[in-house]
Scaffold this active site. Structure first.
Site, PDB file in Angstrom:
ATOM      1  N   LYS A 170      36.544  40.066  50.783  1.00  0.00           N
ATOM      2  CA  LYS A 170      37.089  39.756  52.071  1.00  0.00           C
ATOM      3  C   LYS A 170      38.605  39.927  52.093  1.00  0.00           C
ATOM      4  CE  LYS A 170      33.668  36.151  52.818  1.00  0.00           C
ATOM      5  NZ  LYS A 170      33.443  34.709  52.937  1.00  0.00           N
ATOM      6  N   GLY A 171      39.200  39.853  50.934  1.00  0.00           N
ATOM      7  CA  GLY A 171      40.652  39.766  50.848  1.00  0.00           C
ATOM      8  C   GLY A 171      41.433  40.929  51.397  1.00  0.00           C
ATOM      9  N   GLU A 214      42.351  47.338  48.129  1.00  0.00           N
ATOM     10  CA  GLU A 214      42.170  46.054  47.457  1.00  0.00           C
ATOM     11  C   GLU A 214      43.336  45.139  47.798  1.00  0.00           C
ATOM     12  OE1 GLU A 214      40.309  43.841  46.380  1.00  0.00           O
ATOM     13  OE2 GLU A 214      39.743  44.393  44.348  1.00  0.00           O
ATOM     14  N   ASP A 215      43.070  43.838  47.837  1.00  0.00           N
ATOM     15  CA  ASP A 215      44.149  42.882  48.092  1.00  0.00           C
ATOM     16  C   ASP A 215      44.983  42.649  46.843  1.00  0.00           C
ATOM     17  OD1 ASP A 215      42.097  41.523  46.783  1.00  0.00           O
ATOM     18  OD2 ASP A 215      42.143  39.783  48.094  1.00  0.00           O
ATOM     19  N   ASP A 236      43.989  42.541  39.225  1.00  0.00           N
ATOM     20  CA  ASP A 236      44.423  41.825  38.028  1.00  0.00           C
ATOM     21  C   ASP A 236      43.724  42.378  36.789  1.00  0.00           C
ATOM     22  OD1 ASP A 236      41.968  40.521  38.449  1.00  0.00           O
ATOM     23  OD2 ASP A 236      42.898  38.674  39.094  1.00  0.00           O
ATOM     24  N   LYS A 266      48.875  42.666  39.347  1.00  0.00           N
ATOM     25  CA  LYS A 266      49.255  41.799  38.226  1.00  0.00           C
ATOM     26  C   LYS A 266      48.935  42.545  36.930  1.00  0.00           C
ATOM     27  CE  LYS A 266      47.966  37.250  40.076  1.00  0.00           C
ATOM     28  NZ  LYS A 266      47.117  36.092  39.772  1.00  0.00           N
ATOM     29  N   PHE A 325      48.871  32.236  40.641  1.00  0.00           N
ATOM     30  CA  PHE A 325      47.796  32.196  41.623  1.00  0.00           C
ATOM     31  C   PHE A 325      48.412  32.299  43.003  1.00  0.00           C
ATOM     32  CE2 PHE A 325      44.533  30.507  44.331  1.00  0.00           C
ATOM     33  CZ  PHE A 325      43.388  31.059  43.790  1.00  0.00           C
TER      34      PHE A 325
END
Length: 172
Positions: free
Chosen positions: A41-42, A97-98, A101, A129, A150
């Site tokens: 959803k991001g 993509e949001d 990582d 990240k 975070f």
């Protein structure tokens, strides 16, 4: 539980960088049509804002995946919970993509998408990240490289909250 959120990337900086990314995509894909696939959803906020600033013809689709494992980290099996609505064969495809990582999910998605025979396949992420990367994959285009904190806002959530913040913040 009260959550304290500190601004990492303010709204103005965020919007400016997204406009720059849209302009760069317009230069690279001039005269072509793009298929942009948001990873739910991001990515929704980022995808909408990015395409809103583009002049290049864009069609949209969405996919959703879940990781099954210990529930805290994307180390388990990855499964589609929503696949594409239409074929991408022969198309210029960009996965949106949001945040990137570990790279596990995107690595899996890239392998699955390659089997669908797009003309090209690239990944754009709003946030990266790299210090958390465990898979050899890098985004083609990145909005911001961030520290291992975070983060919430602009589509990123904490327990399904804070997605609607107009900036990127760190959760303390």
């Amino acid at each position: 539980m009260e959550v304290k959120i500190n601004t990492l990337i303010d709204q103005e900086t965020l919007e400016k960088r997204i406009r720059e990314m849209a302009e760069e995509l317009d230069r690279i894909y001039a005269g072509k049509e793009l298929r942009m696939i948001g990873i739910l959803k991001g990515s929704v906020y980022f995808l909408c804002e990015l395409t809103r600033h583009m002049k290049t013809p864009v069609t949209l689709d969405f996919i959703s995946v879940s990781s099954y494992g210990n529930g805290m980290a994307p180390e388990g099996e990855i499964r589609f919970t929503k696949d594409l609505d239409e074929s991408v064969e022969g198309q210029e495809v960009i996965l949106i993509e949001d945040i990137m990582d570990t790279g596990r999910t995107l690595s899996y998605l890239m392998e699955v998408m390659k089997k669908k025979n797009p003309a090209s396949l690239r990944v754009i992420t709003l946030l990266d990240k790299p210090s958390r990367r465990v898979v050899d994959i890098e985004p083609w285009m990145t909005g911001f490289t961030i520290p291992d904190k975070f983060v919430v806002g602009y589509g990123l959530d904490y327990a399904q909250q804070y997605r609607n913040l107009p900036y990127i913040g760190t959760v303390e």
